[in-house]
Design an enzyme around this catalytic site. Structure first.
Site, PDB file in Angstrom:
ATOM      1  N   HIS A   8      -0.950  -1.327 -10.124  1.00  0.00           N
ATOM      2  CA  HIS A   8      -1.306  -2.263  -9.062  1.00  0.00           C
ATOM      3  C   HIS A   8      -0.861  -1.750  -7.689  1.00  0.00           C
ATOM      4  O   HIS A   8      -1.605  -1.856  -6.707  1.00  0.00           O
ATOM      5  CB  HIS A   8      -0.655  -3.619  -9.350  1.00  0.00           C
ATOM      6  CG  HIS A   8      -0.947  -4.652  -8.315  1.00  0.00           C
ATOM      7  ND1 HIS A   8      -2.131  -5.364  -8.279  1.00  0.00           N
ATOM      8  CD2 HIS A   8      -0.206  -5.096  -7.256  1.00  0.00           C
ATOM      9  CE1 HIS A   8      -2.100  -6.194  -7.256  1.00  0.00           C
ATOM     10  NE2 HIS A   8      -0.955  -6.060  -6.610  1.00  0.00           N
TER      11      HIS A   8
ATOM     12  N   ASP B 130       6.970  -9.575  -5.570  1.00  0.00           N
ATOM     13  CA  ASP B 130       5.562  -9.705  -5.225  1.00  0.00           C
ATOM     14  C   ASP B 130       5.376  -9.818  -3.721  1.00  0.00           C
ATOM     15  O   ASP B 130       5.698 -10.851  -3.122  1.00  0.00           O
ATOM     16  CB  ASP B 130       5.002 -10.949  -5.917  1.00  0.00           C
ATOM     17  CG  ASP B 130       3.497 -10.975  -5.988  1.00  0.00           C
ATOM     18  OD1 ASP B 130       2.860 -10.294  -5.176  1.00  0.00           O
ATOM     19  OD2 ASP B 130       2.959 -11.679  -6.856  1.00  0.00           O
TER      20      ASP B 130
END
Length: 398
Positions: A308, A218
């Protein structure tokens, strides 16, 4: 150690009697020796002390620590510009001490301050703080626009004054938080407190991208601190905020139970990256460039339109941010099995020009929205750092 000097120094910071000068000088001299000793102390992993003074506040470009507590305060009605100046002098003095392994003034547990473990304490101002300081607020210093994916709760949102406390040791964080809360008590009331964590120091080598509780790597696309690109993305050059930045905090609840039902292939398609390495679906290594034009044998995009990684990317080089977030895993609410997610923290020079367009794209078509819900949202101006002898916020308050 600092008991005899503490009352005199505190009076000085609050604008007290000039007769305290001798006591202050003795206290400062003692502190200098302690600071020098702490700078010479290293653990087996390397440096444990992060510098406090400088052009920028620590805790932004600093390699992220394992634990963080984020705090927001509401200013008391009687806290005016002069009171804000006194508060920031006190907080700066204690933060400078604590980050170097020196007890805060009037520290009743001084032993807990001796091992800072890369402690950083970072301060931020909300709209009301700037208003009471009689300063000019940036246009972006306001609540974010409403997003259809939001389910915001007031107990996790907004605030007049912000503090980020981060360290590789949770006991150090807890002690520093207590000192900060004590320092602010006469000026502001605690609005909310949010705790986060990342992998502990030594689990991975410094600079390795964190993983969130979905297991995803992330923050791969982050700009690198210490580069000209980072400076352009993060630091402001406007007025009293020059050398500072903005902070956006989004508390994002993650539905781990329903995520468990998603197959590995579908998880990777929703993100646009491989779970094991973080590499884009069109590459082999984490930092390989996304090939958004690549298609499979059937002519379909390998990285789907809803992924994403695709939605977070912009062709406009201005629409970028620097992420420095933390996971959270709190006790479940009554009737629920989990209370987990991410404290999404981003720094950028201009919220409206950089963060908001990115969030609009994610709002429109990010498949991860099926498993994530923003429940808290705050925006703060992070003032520049200060020189030794100065204080955080003096560019606004002086």
């Amino acid at each position: 150690m600092a008991d005899s000097a503490s009352p005199s120094r505190r009076q000085f910071l609050l604008g007290g009697a000039a007769a305290a000068t001798a006591g202050v000088a003795l206290g400062v001299a003692g502190d200098r020796a302690l600071l020098a000793a702490q700078h010479a102390t290293k653990d087996p992993h390397g440096k444990t002390v992060e510098p406090f003074f400088g052009a920028h506040q620590a805790g932004i470009a600093t390699d992220a620590q394992a634990y963080a507590t984020l705090l927001a305060f509401d200013l008391r009605d009687e806290t005016d510009r002069a009171a804000l100046r006194r508060m920031m002098r006190i907080l700066t003095d204690d933060a400078a001490r604590l980050t170097q392994g020196v007890p805060a003034l009037a520290d009743s547990e001084p032993e807990l301050a001796l091992h800072p473990a890369r402690l950083t304490i970072t301060f931020g101002f909300g709209p009301e703080f700037v208003n009471r300081a009689e300063g000019a607020a940036p246009a972006w210093l306001a609540p974010l626009p409403s997003f259809k994916i939001d389910a915001l709760q007031d107990e996790f949102s907004h605030g007049d004054f912000f503090v980020q406390v981060a360290s590789d040791d949770p006991t150090t964080v807890a002690h520093a938080v207590r000192m900060i809360v004590k320092d602010t008590r006469g000026f502001a009331a605690l609005r909310w407190q949010q705790r986060g964590f990342r992998h502990s120091h030594g689990t991975f080598k410094p600079g390795v991208t964190m993983r969130n509780l979905f297991g995803q790597v992330d923050g791969t696309a982050n700009t690198v601190p210490g580069t000209g690109d980072f400076d352009h993305v993060v630091w402001s050059n406007e007025g009293w905020l020059a050398g500072g930045t903005s902070l956006v905090l989004r508390r994002i609840r993650m539905d781990l139970d329903t995520w468990d039902h998603v197959g590995r292939n579908d998880r990777e398609l929703s993100v646009g990256r491989r779970l094991d390495t973080g590499a884009p679906l069109t590459g082999e290594e984490e930092h390989d460039a996304l090939d958004l034009s690549a298609t499979d044998a059937g002519g379909r995009p390998i990285i789907p339109p809803y992924a994403h990684a695709r939605r977070a990317r912009s062709d406009d080089p201005r629409e970028r941010i620097f992420r420095r977030g933390y996971n959270y895993d709190d006790p479940p609410e009554p009737g629920e099995d989990e209370n987990s997610g991410q404290l999404f923290v981003s720094f950028q020079a201009d919220v409206d020009a950089q963060f908001v367009p990115l969030q609009r794209r994610l709002e429109e078509l990010d498949l991860l929205n099926l498993w994530t819900t923003p429940i808290g949202s705050s925006v703060f101006a992070i003032p520049p750092g200060c020189r030794e002898g100065g204080y955080i916020g003096e560019t606004l308050l002086e």
